[in-house]
Write a protein that holds these residues in place. Structure first.
Motif, PDB file in Angstrom:
ATOM      1  N   SER A  52       0.813  -1.207   0.000  1.00  0.00           N
ATOM      2  CA  SER A  52       0.000   0.000   0.000  1.00  0.00           C
ATOM      3  C   SER A  52       0.854   1.268   0.000  1.00  0.00           C
ATOM      4  CB  SER A  52      -0.951   0.001   1.195  1.00  0.00           C
ATOM      5  OG  SER A  52      -0.227  -0.136   2.397  1.00  0.00           O
ATOM      6  N   ASP A  53       2.099   1.150   0.488  1.00  0.00           N
ATOM      7  CA  ASP A  53       2.974   2.327   0.488  1.00  0.00           C
ATOM      8  C   ASP A  53       3.848   2.399  -0.755  1.00  0.00           C
ATOM      9  OD1 ASP A  53       5.571   1.110   2.811  1.00  0.00           O
ATOM     10  OD2 ASP A  53       4.892   0.400   0.851  1.00  0.00           O
ATOM     11  N   SER A  55       6.019   0.056  -1.994  1.00  0.00           N
ATOM     12  CA  SER A  55       7.206  -0.788  -2.090  1.00  0.00           C
ATOM     13  C   SER A  55       6.891  -2.020  -2.927  1.00  0.00           C
ATOM     14  CB  SER A  55       7.715  -1.185  -0.711  1.00  0.00           C
ATOM     15  OG  SER A  55       6.721  -1.869  -0.004  1.00  0.00           O
ATOM     16  N   ASN A  72      -3.759   4.148  -5.761  1.00  0.00           N
ATOM     17  CA  ASN A  72      -4.652   3.883  -4.631  1.00  0.00           C
ATOM     18  C   ASN A  72      -5.987   4.609  -4.772  1.00  0.00           C
ATOM     19  OD1 ASN A  72      -2.840   2.157  -3.342  1.00  0.00           O
ATOM     20  ND2 ASN A  72      -1.832   3.842  -2.282  1.00  0.00           N
TER      21      ASN A  72
END
Length: 120
Positions: A52-53, A55, A72
């Motif tokens: 979600s970040d 990576s 997102n």
């Protein structure tokens, strides 16, 4: 939760394709999203993951050739596939780990497969 994948097709070796997969429905949050593939006679295998970040992780056969990304705001994951090889021929599946509500553990959801055929 439903995942809808797009973008498969037939391409010559050395060419490129871009797969997309959007998540639809009511849910709290999407954690990891990823792409898997299954070639005829083989088991389904991981291709790439994106958290979600943002990576990312890639399996060795696709490192340097494929790029996974996500939007997102659109609940969508992409797979840009460059320098395609005949051995990349497979049905590609998107997957997402989704928290349906804040307090439920994430569940794994799968999209329908999309066929990628790379001709030599």
């Amino acid at each position: 939760v439903q995942l809808q994948a797009y973008g498969g097709g037939l391409v010559q070796a050395g060419g490129s394709l871009r797969l997309s997969c959007a998540a639809f429905g009511m849910f709290f949050r999407i954690n990891d999203m990823g792409w898997y593939r299954q070639a005829p006679g083989n088991q389904r295998e991981l291709v790439a993951l994106v958290s979600s970040d943002g990576s990312t992780e890639y399996e060795n056969p696709v490192k340097g050739r494929f790029t996974i990304s996500r939007d997102n705001a659109k609940n969508t994951v992409y797979l840009q596939m460059n320098s395609l090889k005949p051995e990349d021929t497979a049905v590609y599946y998107c997957a997402a780990d989704v928290k349906v509500t804040r307090y439920r553990v994430p569940g794994r959801y799968w999209g329908h497969g999309t066929l990628v055929t790379v001709s030599s």
